[in-house]
Design a protein around this motif. Structure first.
Motif, PDB file in Angstrom:
ATOM      1  N   LEU A   1      11.675  35.529   7.691  1.00 48.29           N
ATOM      2  CA  LEU A   1      12.671  36.140   6.797  1.00 48.29           C
ATOM      3  C   LEU A   1      14.071  36.046   7.393  1.00 48.29           C
ATOM      4  O   LEU A   1      15.064  35.854   6.672  1.00 48.29           O
ATOM      5  CB  LEU A   1      12.308  37.599   6.531  1.00 48.29           C
ATOM      6  N   GLY A   2      14.169  36.190   8.738  1.00 48.16           N
ATOM      7  CA  GLY A   2      15.456  36.059   9.397  1.00 48.16           C
ATOM      8  C   GLY A   2      16.056  34.678   9.176  1.00 48.16           C
ATOM      9  O   GLY A   2      17.254  34.535   8.939  1.00 48.16           O
ATOM     10  N   GLU A   3      15.241  33.651   9.252  1.00 47.63           N
ATOM     11  CA  GLU A   3      15.714  32.284   9.012  1.00 47.63           C
ATOM     12  C   GLU A   3      16.196  32.124   7.571  1.00 47.63           C
ATOM     13  O   GLU A   3      17.228  31.489   7.313  1.00 47.63           O
ATOM     14  CB  GLU A   3      14.582  31.285   9.297  1.00 47.63           C
ATOM     15  N   LEU A   4      15.449  32.695   6.609  1.00 45.91           N
ATOM     16  CA  LEU A   4      15.851  32.598   5.200  1.00 45.91           C
ATOM     17  C   LEU A   4      17.181  33.308   4.956  1.00 45.91           C
ATOM     18  O   LEU A   4      18.070  32.783   4.268  1.00 45.91           O
ATOM     19  CB  LEU A   4      14.770  33.203   4.304  1.00 45.91           C
ATOM     20  N   ILE A   5      17.328  34.507   5.542  1.00 49.26           N
ATOM     21  CA  ILE A   5      18.566  35.264   5.361  1.00 49.26           C
ATOM     22  C   ILE A   5      19.742  34.531   5.991  1.00 49.26           C
ATOM     23  O   ILE A   5      20.832  34.457   5.422  1.00 49.26           O
ATOM     24  CB  ILE A   5      18.417  36.676   5.968  1.00 49.26           C
ATOM     25  N   LEU A   6      19.519  33.972   7.177  1.00 52.49           N
ATOM     26  CA  LEU A   6      20.578  33.263   7.892  1.00 52.49           C
ATOM     27  C   LEU A   6      21.105  32.088   7.090  1.00 52.49           C
ATOM     28  O   LEU A   6      22.305  31.804   7.076  1.00 52.49           O
ATOM     29  CB  LEU A   6      20.038  32.784   9.245  1.00 52.49           C
ATOM     30  N   ARG A   7      20.220  31.402   6.389  1.00 52.57           N
ATOM     31  CA  ARG A   7      20.613  30.206   5.645  1.00 52.57           C
ATOM     32  C   ARG A   7      21.206  30.513   4.276  1.00 52.57           C
ATOM     33  O   ARG A   7      21.824  29.656   3.659  1.00 52.57           O
ATOM     34  CB  ARG A   7      19.418  29.268   5.497  1.00 52.57           C
ATOM     35  N   SER A   8      20.993  31.723   3.799  1.00 54.33           N
ATOM     36  CA  SER A   8      21.469  32.043   2.451  1.00 54.33           C
ATOM     37  C   SER A   8      22.563  33.104   2.420  1.00 54.33           C
ATOM     38  O   SER A   8      23.106  33.393   1.365  1.00 54.33           O
ATOM     39  CB  SER A   8      20.297  32.541   1.591  1.00 54.33           C
ATOM     40  N   LYS A   9      22.925  33.674   3.597  1.00 60.55           N
ATOM     41  CA  LYS A   9      23.878  34.781   3.602  1.00 60.55           C
ATOM     42  C   LYS A   9      25.288  34.290   3.332  1.00 60.55           C
ATOM     43  O   LYS A   9      25.658  33.165   3.616  1.00 60.55           O
ATOM     44  CB  LYS A   9      23.832  35.512   4.951  1.00 60.55           C
ATOM     45  N   SER A  10      26.080  35.171   2.758  1.00 63.08           N
ATOM     46  CA  SER A  10      27.505  34.931   2.589  1.00 63.08           C
ATOM     47  C   SER A  10      28.258  35.941   3.442  1.00 63.08           C
ATOM     48  O   SER A  10      27.753  37.026   3.734  1.00 63.08           O
ATOM     49  CB  SER A  10      27.912  35.092   1.114  1.00 63.08           C
TER      50      SER A  10
END
Length: 318
Positions: A296-305
């Motif tokens: 989930l951390g990887e997903l958030i890192l790639r999609s965060k603004s």
């Protein structure tokens, strides 16, 4: 432009005029072209009115005013985005930092080629019990974990190449660790200069003992972010895999032991009566959760603004 001087402040109405006059005198005597950027971090006194008055008599004075108090890191980050000088000098507004240090700091950046020079208040006038001793402990921990041999990470008087402040992002309460942020960004020529520390002339300090607790917590945060901020799966995924495999092997051994005893017609306790069953089950659950946390951390890192961390209500000459 030679120098941008960045001064974050909170309720410093008594010292602003004197600080401005002192800085202007140093700039004029050394024939520096400069801008003086005041960042009012939500003051509720006359600080902003004084900055407005100073800007009318001195066009080099610029100002940013926050809607409310957001903290020193946010103030510095906002000013860094606006700073145009070849060398950027940060200093506090309480007159404890001496503007007379500016020419030497400027020379260290421009002539000696340093990326960043941090001030070292070797002789301090703070309370030894309240600020001096905790500061020494804090700096020792910072040196040990960061690998930077600086004596005073938290000194407000620092000098930077403009390129450095444009390539670091100061958030939370990370202003204490700007040298570490610069090092992590690839700037390795980081020096230190002994600077004069003056006793506070007006008002009282805006920082309490909690800043040292927050400082140690921020130190843990920045070390984690340095190593795993861009790859959380490398930490959580690895830990999750190890813990899950341990639990899986333990449960497998329990199952094999149970089957062997049944094959030999030997008496055997129920699997649920074996404490290792619960240890194995807990390890597999924790391992799965850690692995999912990394994923989930990887997903958030790639999609965060980038979130909005402060709101500016007024500007002067910017």
């Amino acid at each position: 432009m030679d120098i941008s001087i960045v001064v974050p402040l909170l309720n410093e109405e008594e010292s602003l005029q004197e600080l401005h006059d002192w800085i202007a005198k140093v700039m004029q005597s050394n024939r520096f072209s400069y801008e003086l950027i005041f960042i009012d971090d939500g003051s509720d006194d006359r600080s902003w009115a004084i900055i407005e008055s100073l800007s009318k008599s001195n066009p080099s004075v610029k100002g940013l005013r926050f809607q409310r108090n957001y903290g020193k890191s946010q103030a510095l980050n906002a000013a860094f985005k606006k700073a145009a000088g070849d060398v950027v000098i940060t200093m506090d507004a309480d007159l404890q930092d001496s503007p007379d240090e500016i020419p030497e700091l400027y020379e260290l950046i421009r002539k000696e080629g340093y990326d960043l020079v941090s001030g070292w208040k070797k002789k301090r006038y703070d309370s030894k019990l309240r600020k001096n001793l905790p500061s020494k402990l804090f700096n020792a921990a910072a040196r040990k974990t960061s690998g930077l041999e600086l004596h005073d990470f938290n000194c407000g008087l620092k000098a930077y190449k403009n390129d450095v402040i444009k390539n670091i992002n100061v958030s939370g309460e990370m202003h204490r660790y700007i040298p570490v942020l610069a090092k992590n960004a690839g700037y390795h020529k980081i020096g230190e200069k002994v600077v004069i520390h003056q006793a506070r002339k007006y008002g009282t300090t805006k920082f309490g003992m909690d800043r040292f607790i927050n400082g140690f917590l921020d130190l843990i945060t920045i070390n984690f972010l340095t190593k795993f901020g861009k790859r959380p799966m490398h930490l959580f995924g690895l830990l999750g895999t190890i813990v899950f495999i341990f639990g899986f092997l333990a449960s497998t051994l329990i199952g094999i032991s149970k089957l062997v005893k049944l094959y030999r017609n030997e008496p055997a306790i129920l699997i649920t009566d074996n404490p290792w069953f619960y240890i194995a089950l807990t390890c597999m659950i924790l391992g799965s959760q850690l692995f999912l946390a990394g994923f989930l951390g990887e997903l958030i890192l790639r999609s965060k603004s980038e979130p909005k961390r402060y709101s500016i209500s007024d500007k002067i000459n910017i």
